[in-house]
Enzyme design. Structure first.
Site, short mmCIF file in Angstrom:
data_model
loop_
_atom_site.label_atom_id
_atom_site.label_comp_id
_atom_site.label_asym_id
_atom_site.label_seq_id
_atom_site.Cartn_x
_atom_site.Cartn_y
_atom_site.Cartn_z
N LYS A 130 0.83 -1.20 0.00
CA LYS A 130 0.00 0.00 0.00
C LYS A 130 0.87 1.25 0.00
CE LYS A 130 -2.28 3.44 2.20
NZ LYS A 130 -1.88 4.39 3.24
N ASP A 149 -6.37 0.54 0.39
CA ASP A 149 -6.50 0.89 1.81
C ASP A 149 -7.88 0.42 2.27
OD1 ASP A 149 -8.13 2.71 0.46
OD2 ASP A 149 -8.00 4.10 2.12
#
Length: 221
Positions: A130, A149
């Site tokens: 991420k 996310d």
DNA sequence: ATCCCGAGGG
DNA sequence: CCCTCTGGAT
């Protein structure tokens, strides 16, 4: 010949395209909302953003970046002082440790510059796909994947873009159905929509421009 | 699967 | 009170 079975059921490409089009119309200003001035600052802000709102990160980073102006300052920082500076973002002991460890490695192994390769980024403390995708996409303009996310995860499931809960598998599904030129944009769009309209606690379906095509619409239940 | 951790909203 | 927030490492 029998129809080939695929291990993963893909959503209708036309449906995906329609969702993306409507999200772009609904959030033409969608962008990364973490405040930063340098690559290092974005990397650190993203590490701090774990399980924390970007608003809170942005209230924390100005003083942090003033006190520690460069990698060297972070590397030599008193760990207790650093902990206090990042405390409002939660997980503060671990985050302070990761920030310092990451800066020390950038200093000693990358000549003080934030690396621009996925493999190098992933080797840093507190950096997984991420965070690496954020840095590669926002700073270096060479995204190798999709930022997944909590918002991207929640909405991707709602729209039927994926059936997985594992972020890595979700990212793989998104990469398969979203054109590469939209890999950075789709995360911004889903995050904006997730924050402003389709929140986890209270999705505002009545004011959602995708309500009529959303499989998870609360209005038809 | 569990831990790390604070702050705001409902 | 309980849930959520631009997760990651063990």
């Amino acid at each position: 010949m029998a129809a080939a079975k695929t291990s993963t059921v893909r959503p209708d490409p036309n449906y995906v395209a329609e969702v993306v089009t409507r999200l772009k119309e609904a959030h033409p200003d969608a962008h990364c909302e973490l405040n930063y001035e340098t690559p290092l600052q974005l990397l650190l802000a993203t590490i701090l953003s774990a399980q924390c709102t970007d608003v809170r990160v942005n209230k924390t980073t100005p003083a942090l970046f003033e006190k520690y102006p460069d990698v060297k300052a972070f590397a030599e920082a008193d760990i207790t002082e650093l902990e206090e500076m990042v405390r409002p973002t939660g997980f503060y002991r671990m985050k302070a440790q990761r920030v310092q460890e990451t800066c020390r490695r950038i200093l000693t192994e990358y000549d003080g510059e934030v690396p621009d390769e996925m493999e190098d980024l992933l080797s840093l403390s507190g950096v997984a796909r991420k965070t690496a995708n954020v840095v590669l996409g926002e700073i270096f303009n060479k995204a190798e994947g999709v930022v997944v996310d909590t918002h991207v995860k929640r909405l991707s499931n709602k729209f039927g873009f994926t059936t997985y809960t594992d972020p890595v598998k979700i990212e793989k599904d998104l990469m398969a159905i979203i054109s590469q030129e939209d890999w950075v944009k789709i995360s911004h769009l889903l995050i904006f929509h997730g924050r402003r309209v389709c929140s986890a606690r209270k999705p505002d379906c009545a004011n959602c421009s995708l309500e009529d095509i959303c499989p998870a619409s609360e209005l038809k239940k």
